[in-house]
Enzyme design. Structure first.
Site, PDB file in Angstrom:
ATOM      1  CG  LEU A 173     124.084 -41.371  48.771  1.00  0.00           C
ATOM      2  CD1 LEU A 173     125.229 -41.055  48.517  1.00  0.00           C
ATOM      3  CD2 LEU A 173     123.315 -40.255  48.712  1.00  0.00           C
ATOM      4  NE  ARG A 174     115.864 -44.299  50.415  1.00  0.00           N
ATOM      5  CZ  ARG A 174     116.537 -45.184  51.731  1.00  0.00           C
ATOM      6  NH1 ARG A 174     117.090 -46.047  51.595  1.00  0.00           N
ATOM      7  NH2 ARG A 174     115.300 -44.847  52.909  1.00  0.00           N
ATOM      8  CG  ASN A 228     114.011 -49.947  61.553  1.00  0.00           C
ATOM      9  OD1 ASN A 228     114.551 -49.914  62.486  1.00  0.00           O
ATOM     10  ND2 ASN A 228     113.869 -51.233  60.470  1.00  0.00           N
ATOM     11  CG  ASP A 260     118.907 -44.384  59.347  1.00  0.00           C
ATOM     12  OD1 ASP A 260     119.145 -45.066  58.038  1.00  0.00           O
ATOM     13  OD2 ASP A 260     118.137 -45.190  59.894  1.00  0.00           O
ATOM     14  CG  HIS A 286     111.223 -43.162  52.740  1.00  0.00           C
ATOM     15  ND1 HIS A 286     111.828 -44.114  52.045  1.00  0.00           N
ATOM     16  CD2 HIS A 286     111.320 -43.447  53.651  1.00  0.00           C
ATOM     17  CE1 HIS A 286     111.866 -45.031  52.814  1.00  0.00           C
ATOM     18  NE2 HIS A 286     112.209 -44.293  53.897  1.00  0.00           N
TER      19      HIS A 286
HETATM   20 ZN   LIG Z   1     119.273 -49.226  60.068  1.00  0.00          ZN
END
Ligand SMILES: [Zn+2]
Length: 429
Positions: free
Chosen positions: A60-61, A277, A304, A308
């Protein structure tokens, strides 16, 4: 509190039924139930009804990177994707490694009100991989943290991992590992294989993931603790997890929507929207992951969701950030990869995207059956819809969806959180 009558929906894809929501609880589910006076009626003819989705893995940043996402925008994106609860990963700034930060995230989630936010606590202080964070204080806080993860980084020190697994046993916690052997992935840019050789990008070998998963399954068995493996991406990982489960060890695993649908061939475009990743793998891996999700070797789907800002993604491949958004497309991608291929029915989707992640995340009010007396958390979904994904329409503050422009089935029509609509007509309620 209000009363809703959801008429003609198909619970778990079965025959049509009326579902009545009263005071935050499912009061009736079936045919012929009388609509209470004054109830609001939602015609759900043809729509699939599923229990509200639960995400074990959301970034959620907030706090720290509100330019990428906030708890407000991220949880609204979750609701629009059919989720009623998300686990917020700990790699914020400051890191969620104390009772104070995890409580702050939990409170901001409650204020936003679009879905429940369950904070994940860091395994190590500052995600630095040297000292264990104060699990007990986070577990005893208002946030009641039960899942701990340094996600984004691997807990690569075996002694630290062993101690973390021992520590969480006291309160039935679980360690969620980002399995990436750091030395084997130094400078790695994409999956190691035919495509990386052709493109001249440094390879990210499957063994870097598989070696950590094998080690941690053995450690979890040794200390009798619960291990959850984040974003499994290789066929070899699936074989190790299948073996660990056959021993009766307390090991669970998740797979992302993008690893169920996309392959490393896409990297040939050098478009960083495909940089993630763990990396996108081969078609063989995708087939193994789908089969493992279908047979239950992989317990659940987790997004995930990794937003960004444009400047971190629309740059050259080597310096671009890892990660993809996923909350608003997860159910559609699972329909494409699992349901429309005949691998999983809607009851299976409910199990893998709601019931099992709720159990793994230790959430008692989510992942429950659509039955009288249960919390009124549900999603209504139109499986016959079809449209191109347009990130410009997403509620997420970021636009880095690898599915942009792709035509996918399905549309979330409505989401209810404890009897209150968070989404109606496919829009924020
Ligand atoms: Zn991860």
């Amino acid at each position: 509190m209000s009363t809703w009558v959801i008429s003609g929906a198909r619970p778990l894809g079965g025959g049509p039924a009326d579902i009545i929501l009263t005071d935050g609880t499912i009061s009736a589910a079936g045919s012929g139930a009388a609509a209470p006076r004054g109830a609001q009626v939602l015609d759900a003819t043809g729509l699939i009804a599923l229990p509200g989705l639960v995400d074990l893995h959301t970034h959620l940043r907030e706090p720290g990177r509100e330019d990428a996402e906030t708890i407000e925008t991220g949880t609204l994106a979750a609701a629009l994707g059919g989720f009623t609860a998300v686990h917020a990963m700990a790699n914020t700034d400051p890191v969620a490694d104390t009772a104070g930060v995890t409580e702050q995230i939990w409170r901001l989630g409650r204020q936003a009100g679009h879905c429940d936010v369950q904070p994940v606590g860091a395994v190590t202080v500052g995600l630095a991989g040297s000292r264990l964070a104060e699990f007990g204080a986070m577990a005893d806080s208002a946030a009641r943290v039960r899942v701990f993860s340094d996600d984004g980084r691997c807990v690569s020190d075996a002694v630290l991992m062993r101690r973390a697994l021992e520590y969480v046993k006291a309160f039935d916690g679980v360690i969620a590992q980002h399995a990436q052997e750091p030395r084997l992935t130094e400078g790695a840019q994409m999956n190691e294989g035919v495509a990386s050789g052709r493109l001249g990008l440094a390879g990210w070998p499957a063994v870097a993931e598989e070696a950590i998963i094998a080690r941690d399954c053995l450690l979890a068995a040794h200390v009798g603790s619960a291990l959850h493996i984040c974003h499994v991406s290789t066929a070899g990982s699936v074989e190790i997890i299948r073996w660990a489960k056959s021993k009766g060890w307390r090991v669970t695993a998740e797979v992302t929507p993008h690893h169920l649908l996309l392959t490393d061939d896409l990297v040939a475009s050098y478009d960083p929207v495909y940089k993630v990743n763990p990396p996108l793998r081969t078609a063989t891996d995708v087939a193994a992951l789908r089969a493992a999700l279908a047979d239950g070797t992989i317990d659940c789907v987790a997004t995930d969701h990794a937003p960004h800002p444009v400047e971190d993604k629309e740059t050259e491949w080597a310096v671009a950030a890892h990660g993809m958004t996923g909350l608003e497309t997860a159910l559609r991608v699972v329909q494409e990869a699992m349901v429309d291929t005949g691998l999983l029915g809607w009851a299976g989707v409910a199990d893998r995207m709601s019931a099992r992640p709720a159990v793994i995340g230790r959430l008692t009010g989510h992942g429950r059956p659509l039955a009288p007396g249960e919390p009124a958390n549900l999603v209504l979904y139109d499986p016959a819809a079809r449209s191109a994904v347009d990130p410009a329409t997403h509620a997420s503050r970021s636009r880095n969806s690898p599915f942009a422009g792709m035509t996918l089935p399905g549309q979330v029509i409505a989401t209810f959180l404890r009897g209150r609509p968070t989404v109606l007509d496919g829009k924020p309620a």
